[in-house]
Design an enzyme around this catalytic site. Structure first.
Site, PDB file in Angstrom:
ATOM      1  CG  ASP A   1     113.582  26.202  83.838  1.00 32.81           C
ATOM      2  OD1 ASP A   1     112.683  26.524  84.636  1.00 32.81           O
ATOM      3  OD2 ASP A   1     113.379  26.046  82.611  1.00 32.81           O
TER       4      ASP A   1
ATOM      5  CG  LEU B   1     112.241  23.877  87.890  1.00 34.94           C
ATOM      6  CD1 LEU B   1     112.539  22.823  88.955  1.00 34.94           C
ATOM      7  CD2 LEU B   1     111.998  23.190  86.545  1.00 34.94           C
TER       8      LEU B   1
ATOM      9  CB  THR C   1     108.384  36.051  69.756  1.00 35.45           C
ATOM     10  OG1 THR C   1     107.136  35.995  69.088  1.00 35.45           O
ATOM     11  CG2 THR C   1     108.402  37.359  70.554  1.00 35.45           C
ATOM     12  CG  ASP C   2     106.153  35.587  64.730  1.00 32.16           C
ATOM     13  OD1 ASP C   2     105.788  35.504  65.928  1.00 32.16           O
ATOM     14  OD2 ASP C   2     105.570  34.974  63.816  1.00 32.16           O
ATOM     15  CD  GLU C   3     103.305  36.361  69.802  1.00 32.07           C
ATOM     16  OE1 GLU C   3     102.685  37.095  70.579  1.00 32.07           O
ATOM     17  OE2 GLU C   3     103.208  35.120  69.831  1.00 32.07           O
TER      18      GLU C   3
ATOM     19  CE1 TYR D   1     106.628  36.013  75.118  1.00 30.55           C
ATOM     20  CE2 TYR D   1     105.354  36.229  73.089  1.00 30.55           C
ATOM     21  CZ  TYR D   1     106.433  35.702  73.785  1.00 30.55           C
ATOM     22  OH  TYR D   1     107.321  34.855  73.142  1.00 30.55           O
TER      23      TYR D   1
ATOM     24  CE  LYS E   1     111.129  36.711  73.966  1.00 30.20           C
ATOM     25  NZ  LYS E   1     112.023  35.805  74.751  1.00 30.20           N
TER      26      LYS E   1
ATOM     27  N   PRO F   1      87.497  26.406  72.426  1.00 26.80           N
ATOM     28  CG  PRO F   1      88.692  27.279  74.243  1.00 26.80           C
ATOM     29  CD  PRO F   1      88.321  25.988  73.575  1.00 26.80           C
TER      30      PRO F   1
ATOM     31  CG  ASN G   1      94.060  31.136  65.255  1.00 31.62           C
ATOM     32  OD1 ASN G   1      95.214  30.842  64.939  1.00 31.62           O
ATOM     33  ND2 ASN G   1      93.767  32.223  65.949  1.00 31.62           N
TER      34      ASN G   1
ATOM     35  N   PRO H   1      91.827  40.609  73.960  1.00 32.58           N
ATOM     36  CG  PRO H   1      91.682  41.506  76.104  1.00 32.58           C
ATOM     37  CD  PRO H   1      91.807  40.206  75.377  1.00 32.58           C
ATOM     38  N   GLY H   2      93.296  43.202  72.041  1.00 31.73           N
ATOM     39  CA  GLY H   2      94.513  43.555  71.280  1.00 31.73           C
ATOM     40  C   GLY H   2      95.034  42.431  70.412  1.00 31.73           C
TER      41      GLY H   2
HETATM   42  P1  NAD Z   1     107.802  28.002  78.028  1.00 30.86           P
HETATM   43  O1  NAD Z   1     106.853  28.919  78.698  1.00 30.86           O
HETATM   44  O2  NAD Z   1     107.362  26.638  77.637  1.00 30.86           O
HETATM   45  O3  NAD Z   1     109.095  27.799  78.947  1.00 30.86           O
HETATM   46  C1  NAD Z   1     109.735  28.851  79.608  1.00 30.86           C
HETATM   47  C2  NAD Z   1     110.773  28.262  80.555  1.00 30.86           C
HETATM   48  O4  NAD Z   1     111.457  29.360  81.211  1.00 30.86           O
HETATM   49  C3  NAD Z   1     110.175  27.393  81.663  1.00 30.86           C
HETATM   50  O5  NAD Z   1     110.949  26.236  81.843  1.00 30.86           O
HETATM   51  C4  NAD Z   1     110.238  28.297  82.904  1.00 30.86           C
HETATM   52  O6  NAD Z   1     110.361  27.579  84.118  1.00 30.86           O
HETATM   53  C5  NAD Z   1     111.497  29.103  82.599  1.00 30.86           C
HETATM   54  N1  NAD Z   1     111.521  30.399  83.315  1.00 30.86           N
HETATM   55  C6  NAD Z   1     110.510  31.300  83.392  1.00 30.86           C
HETATM   56  N2  NAD Z   1     110.904  32.346  84.156  1.00 30.86           N
HETATM   57  C7  NAD Z   1     112.184  32.096  84.533  1.00 30.86           C
HETATM   58  C8  NAD Z   1     113.139  32.811  85.318  1.00 30.86           C
HETATM   59  N3  NAD Z   1     112.833  33.999  85.873  1.00 30.86           N
HETATM   60  N4  NAD Z   1     114.362  32.267  85.493  1.00 30.86           N
HETATM   61  C9  NAD Z   1     114.672  31.064  84.943  1.00 30.86           C
HETATM   62  N5  NAD Z   1     113.807  30.339  84.208  1.00 30.86           N
HETATM   63  C10 NAD Z   1     112.578  30.855  84.008  1.00 30.86           C
HETATM   64  O7  NAD Z   1     108.359  28.820  76.776  1.00 30.86           O
HETATM   65  P2  NAD Z   1     108.745  28.292  75.314  1.00 30.86           P
HETATM   66  O8  NAD Z   1     107.528  28.222  74.505  1.00 30.86           O
HETATM   67  O9  NAD Z   1     109.633  27.111  75.453  1.00 30.86           O
HETATM   68  O10 NAD Z   1     109.580  29.551  74.796  1.00 30.86           O
HETATM   69  C11 NAD Z   1     110.995  29.626  74.984  1.00 30.86           C
HETATM   70  C12 NAD Z   1     111.500  30.923  74.402  1.00 30.86           C
HETATM   71  O11 NAD Z   1     111.184  30.982  73.013  1.00 30.86           O
HETATM   72  C13 NAD Z   1     110.887  32.178  75.027  1.00 30.86           C
HETATM   73  O12 NAD Z   1     111.900  33.149  75.156  1.00 30.86           O
HETATM   74  C14 NAD Z   1     109.834  32.612  74.027  1.00 30.86           C
HETATM   75  O13 NAD Z   1     109.639  34.027  74.073  1.00 30.86           O
HETATM   76  C15 NAD Z   1     110.480  32.182  72.732  1.00 30.86           C
HETATM   77  N6  NAD Z   1     109.547  31.866  71.623  1.00 30.86           N
HETATM   78  C16 NAD Z   1     108.537  30.960  71.815  1.00 30.86           C
HETATM   79  C17 NAD Z   1     107.694  30.641  70.761  1.00 30.86           C
HETATM   80  C18 NAD Z   1     106.588  29.625  70.898  1.00 30.86           C
HETATM   81  O14 NAD Z   1     105.800  29.452  69.963  1.00 30.86           O
HETATM   82  N7  NAD Z   1     106.475  28.911  72.002  1.00 30.86           N
HETATM   83  C19 NAD Z   1     107.871  31.257  69.512  1.00 30.86           C
HETATM   84  C20 NAD Z   1     108.927  32.185  69.359  1.00 30.86           C
HETATM   85  C21 NAD Z   1     109.757  32.465  70.428  1.00 30.86           C
HETATM   86  P1  TYD Z   2      98.760  30.987  71.217  1.00 33.57           P
HETATM   87  O1  TYD Z   2      99.052  29.539  71.085  1.00 33.57           O
HETATM   88  O2  TYD Z   2      98.372  31.532  72.566  1.00 33.57           O
HETATM   89  O3  TYD Z   2      99.994  31.758  70.604  1.00 33.57           O
HETATM   90  P2  TYD Z   2     100.193  33.337  70.263  1.00 33.57           P
HETATM   91  O4  TYD Z   2      99.118  34.111  70.915  1.00 33.57           O
HETATM   92  O5  TYD Z   2     101.532  33.611  70.882  1.00 33.57           O
HETATM   93  O6  TYD Z   2     100.180  33.431  68.769  1.00 33.57           O
HETATM   94  O7  TYD Z   2      97.580  31.351  70.211  1.00 33.57           O
HETATM   95  C1  TYD Z   2      97.686  31.102  68.824  1.00 33.57           C
HETATM   96  C2  TYD Z   2      96.443  31.668  68.171  1.00 33.57           C
HETATM   97  O8  TYD Z   2      95.301  30.920  68.617  1.00 33.57           O
HETATM   98  C3  TYD Z   2      96.170  33.109  68.542  1.00 33.57           C
HETATM   99  O9  TYD Z   2      95.647  33.788  67.396  1.00 33.57           O
HETATM  100  C4  TYD Z   2      95.127  33.022  69.626  1.00 33.57           C
HETATM  101  C5  TYD Z   2      94.343  31.768  69.247  1.00 33.57           C
HETATM  102  N1  TYD Z   2      93.769  31.004  70.371  1.00 33.57           N
HETATM  103  C6  TYD Z   2      92.420  30.651  70.344  1.00 33.57           C
HETATM  104  O10 TYD Z   2      91.680  30.983  69.410  1.00 33.57           O
HETATM  105  N2  TYD Z   2      91.926  29.922  71.380  1.00 33.57           N
HETATM  106  C7  TYD Z   2      92.698  29.546  72.453  1.00 33.57           C
HETATM  107  O11 TYD Z   2      92.164  28.903  73.394  1.00 33.57           O
HETATM  108  C8  TYD Z   2      94.081  29.913  72.460  1.00 33.57           C
HETATM  109  C9  TYD Z   2      94.972  29.531  73.601  1.00 33.57           C
HETATM  110  C10 TYD Z   2      94.566  30.634  71.387  1.00 33.57           C
END
Ligand code: NAD
Ligand code: TYD
Length: 356
Positions: free
Chosen positions: A39, A41, A132-134, A156, A160, A211, A255, A289-290
């Site tokens: 990681d 960090l 991700t599903d995105e 993002y 992915k 917000p 949301n 945006p988007g």
């Molecule tokens: P996060 O942002 O909480 O954590 C990311 C981690 O990766 C951090 O510890 C950061 O220090 C580390 N990192 C970033 N750049 C790095 C690099 N260049 N080298 C080594 N380490 C690095 O993310 P998360 O929410 O825990 O997501 C983890 C994974 O799951 C991601 O690949 C994300 O795309 C995927 N994912 C997340 C969600 C979600 O809802 N959070 C949903 C679907 C998929």
């Molecule tokens: P987020 O947690 O950023 O996840 P993602 O964009 O990857 O789905 O946002 C979840 C949803 O909430 C998304 O539709 C954007 C909305 N959102 C707000 O309305 N207000 C906020 O402050 C944030 C961070 C997200």
């Protein structure tokens, strides 16, 4: 089922899902091999998410401070720790940040995945990519299956999607044993308070404005992080080479409904504000945006082929998550004040990256 590997490289293990996954591996799966957590960090990586792990599992857990996009670091980690499987979570993960500053998303999410794939291919190492599903983009109706064409809308999601395509190419071209999981929005302990659910919990607690982007009608499919961790383990151990598995909660909410539930839970736990129910703190702000309108996943394949289905309901899991943030004020305070970065500076910045 006994895993076919002994030395598992988990990237991004100090992030939200990574830390939950490492804890899950050590406490819930009976995995007796070694876990190497690589990681960088970044702001999202917080070693306090794994507090106690190195002390409790000294023979099973090792941390390496380093960058997945750095070839020398990645090669050295594979060799030094005889890595024989990878669960790749490291990423830049926040859509709003990707809109403001996309470059780091390409470096970490695309180049980083490429570096890991190269190291895995040269050594014939099993590779699981967490996505991700995105990548499927916004859906008007219906559910995204594993066959749904990719239509990423944010930098993002595009980064992915690119990394998913690279993983598939390495399987098709080089025969790498690779799997992908595309998961919906996670929530739970240790999530950095930039994402919707922890941000709203902490702001509601402090009585700050909440917000909500646009009209709050955007829909997400929510999954508790422990359900994601169980799915990741099953795919890692039993997933078939070249296959993709959707992972989701099957509970789609807009949301505004999520924010209202959070407000009610915080009112109940912390007592109402003098100004009235916390729902009054909702403010509709200019849209992202988007902004993808709706994500919704079909999770039939993972259920049919690997027997994996979520155990948590959204309502119960949200209540547990609100309780976790209220019960961990020290973690919250150190994240909110930025103090957790001081700890990282003191402990890691003097050390050579990749030296562990
Ligand atoms: P996060 O942002 O909480 O954590 C990311 C981690 O990766 C951090 O510890 C950061 O220090 C580390 N990192 C970033 N750049 C790095 C690099 N260049 N080298 C080594 N380490 C690095 O993310 P998360 O929410 O825990 O997501 C983890 C994974 O799951 C991601 O690949 C994300 O795309 C995927 N994912 C997340 C969600 C979600 O809802 N959070 C949903 C679907 C998929
Ligand atoms: P987020 O947690 O950023 O996840 P993602 O964009 O990857 O789905 O946002 C979840 C949803 O909430 C998304 O539709 C954007 C909305 N959102 C707000 O309305 N207000 C906020 O402050 C944030 C961070 C997200």
């Amino acid at each position: 089922m006994t895993p076919s590997f002994e030395n598992l490289l988990v990237t991004g293990g100090c992030g939200f899902i990574g830390a939950n996954f490492i804890r899950h591996l050590l406490h819930e799966t009976g995995f007796s091999g070694r876990i190497v957590n690589l990681d960088l960090l970044t702001y999202a990586g917080n070693p306090e998410n794994l507090a106690g792990v190195a002390e409790d599992f000294p023979d099973q857990y090792v941390f390496v401070h380093g960058d997945v996009a750095d070839e020398a670091t990645v090669e050295a980690v594979f060799d030094a720790h005889r890595v024989d499987a990878v669960c790749h979570l490291a990423a830049e993960s926040h859509v709003d940040r990707s809109i403001l500053s996309p470059e780091e998303f390409l470096r970490t999410n695309v180049t980083g995945t490429f570096r890991l794939l190269e190291a895995a291919r040269r050594r014939g190492v099993r590779f699981h990519h967490v996505s991700t599903d995105e990548v499927y983009g916004s859906l008007v109706t219906g559910l995204a299956t594993e066959q749904t064409p990719y239509r990423p809308a944010s930098p993002y999601a595009a980064s992915k999607a690119a990394s998913d395509h690279l993983v598939r190419a390495y399987h098709a071209t080089y025969g790498l044993f690779a799997t992908i999981s595309n998961c919906s929005n996670n929530f739970g302990p240790y999530q950095f308070p930039e994402k919707l659910i922890p941000l709203m919990i902490l702001r509601a607690l402090l009585g700050q404005e909440l917000p909500v982007y646009g009209d709050g009608k955007n829909v997400r499919d929510w999954l508790h992080v422990t359900d994601h961790c169980r799915a990741l383990w099953e795919v890692l151990v039993r997933g078939q080479a070249g296959e993709t598995y959707n992972v989701g909660g099957g509970e789609q909410l807009d949301n505004l409904a999520v924010v209202r539930q959070i407000c009610a839970l915080v009112d109940e736990a912390a007592g109402p504000l003098a100004s009235g129910p916390r729902e009054n703190l909702v403010r509709f702000v200019p849209d992202r945006p988007g902004h993808d309108f709706r994500y919704a996943l079909s999770v039939e394949k993972i259920r049919a082929e690997l027997g994996v289905a979520p155990r948590e309901t959204f309502e119960a899991a949200l209540a547990k998550t609100v309780a976790w943030y209220l019960e961990n004020p020290a973690w919250v305070a150190r994240v909110e004040s930025g103090e957790y970065r001081e700890w990282i500076k003191a402990n890691y910045e003097g050390r050579e990256k990749g030296a562990s």
